[in-house]
Design a protein around this motif. Sequence first.
Motif, PDB file in Angstrom:
ATOM      1  N   UNK A 137     -49.495 -12.227  70.701  1.00 52.79           N
ATOM      2  CA  UNK A 137     -48.350 -12.242  69.796  1.00 52.79           C
ATOM      3  C   UNK A 137     -47.831 -13.667  69.673  1.00 52.79           C
ATOM      4  N   UNK A 138     -47.688 -14.147  68.437  1.00 51.88           N
ATOM      5  CA  UNK A 138     -47.138 -15.472  68.175  1.00 51.88           C
ATOM      6  C   UNK A 138     -45.605 -15.385  68.223  1.00 51.88           C
ATOM      7  N   UNK A 155     -47.315 -11.220  63.415  1.00 56.27           N
ATOM      8  CA  UNK A 155     -47.924 -12.456  63.936  1.00 56.27           C
ATOM      9  C   UNK A 155     -48.768 -12.101  65.161  1.00 56.27           C
ATOM     10  N   UNK A 156     -49.886 -11.438  64.931  1.00 59.17           N
ATOM     11  CA  UNK A 156     -50.618 -10.776  66.012  1.00 59.17           C
ATOM     12  C   UNK A 156     -52.121 -10.899  65.791  1.00 59.17           C
ATOM     13  N   UNK A 172     -51.306 -23.155  55.123  1.00 57.99           N
ATOM     14  CA  UNK A 172     -50.157 -23.436  55.982  1.00 57.99           C
ATOM     15  C   UNK A 172     -49.328 -22.223  56.336  1.00 57.99           C
ATOM     16  N   UNK A 173     -49.609 -21.061  55.758  1.00 55.87           N
ATOM     17  CA  UNK A 173     -48.872 -19.834  56.056  1.00 55.87           C
ATOM     18  C   UNK A 173     -49.538 -19.118  57.228  1.00 55.87           C
ATOM     19  N   UNK A 174     -48.752 -18.777  58.250  1.00 59.60           N
ATOM     20  CA  UNK A 174     -49.294 -18.137  59.438  1.00 59.60           C
ATOM     21  C   UNK A 174     -49.859 -16.763  59.137  1.00 59.60           C
ATOM     22  N   UNK A 175     -50.798 -16.341  59.973  1.00 56.41           N
ATOM     23  CA  UNK A 175     -51.295 -14.973  59.909  1.00 56.41           C
ATOM     24  C   UNK A 175     -50.120 -13.996  59.895  1.00 56.41           C
ATOM     25  N   UNK A 176     -50.280 -12.909  59.147  1.00 54.26           N
ATOM     26  CA  UNK A 176     -49.201 -11.943  58.986  1.00 54.26           C
ATOM     27  C   UNK A 176     -48.331 -12.165  57.774  1.00 54.26           C
ATOM     28  N   UNK A 177     -48.506 -13.297  57.098  1.00 51.70           N
ATOM     29  CA  UNK A 177     -47.656 -13.618  55.951  1.00 51.70           C
ATOM     30  C   UNK A 177     -48.115 -12.851  54.711  1.00 51.70           C
ATOM     31  N   UNK A 178     -47.132 -12.393  53.930  1.00 56.23           N
ATOM     32  CA  UNK A 178     -47.417 -11.734  52.649  1.00 56.23           C
ATOM     33  C   UNK A 178     -46.965 -12.658  51.525  1.00 56.23           C
ATOM     34  N   UNK A 191     -57.490 -22.358  57.678  1.00 52.05           N
ATOM     35  CA  UNK A 191     -57.695 -23.255  58.803  1.00 52.05           C
ATOM     36  C   UNK A 191     -57.525 -22.478  60.095  1.00 52.05           C
ATOM     37  N   UNK A 192     -58.467 -22.626  60.992  1.00 48.90           N
ATOM     38  CA  UNK A 192     -58.378 -21.966  62.297  1.00 48.90           C
ATOM     39  C   UNK A 192     -58.731 -22.951  63.390  1.00 48.90           C
TER      40      UNK A 192
END
Length: 253
Positions: A137-138, A155-156, A172-178, A191-192
Amino acid sequence: AVTDETFVGIFGYEMTWQNGLGHISTFFTPGFQSRNQDAYINYNTALQNYYQTLAGVPGSVSQFNHPGTFYGDFEDFGHYSPEADAAMQLLEVVCEGEANYDAYTRALDKGWHVAPTNNQNNHNGLWGAADSGRTVVYAEALTEEAFAAALRNRRVYATEDADLEIRYNLDGYLLGTMLHRRDVGETVTLTAWISDPTDGAVGTVEVIVEGGQVAASAQISGEVVFELTASHRYYYLRITQPDGDIAVTAPVW
């Protein structure tokens, strides 16, 4: 009572039906529900009524537990609505070592915005230590408030390798973003940064889109960048390590 500077305890319950509808874990609510209550006894309306109840508790977090033929798959992830979708944040892709990654893609393709988890469902102790699976979990801090906010924002990521670290963003948007379509251009940059300090190689990194299709892949440790067209509804990462361990991230939608 168990929370201190190194550990945060959170509270929740599991809503279960024994007829194949499925099990749902719910967290951060002022109380709990039971399948014996009038609203949840009728199998034809139980899920819809439960989603409606959850939608009335905006701070709650809920998870589709171990979807499959034994416990149920939520009527093939039916009864989607924007209100129900907002009430469900997580989906177990691995439970007690049993994996069902296909269910994750199926739920995403039906419109659900859920992040993947890998949990142990420990009934006999060894909490957190029964296997190497982890839900990562971020969270911005080790507090209940920060942890709850991270889960609500999906954010998982889920990993079968306890120390596999994944940092993933799209434009630039974190995982979990809609995102709305207007938030991106004709192409997107994924980017990872991926690290595993105890394995010799990370393995294969794939970008997964609708239908479980592989939109791009690479064999690399450290940073990897993909430039793709913005023609898909969601993009998530799947990492397959040389020893067979798998990790999947929440998408960016």
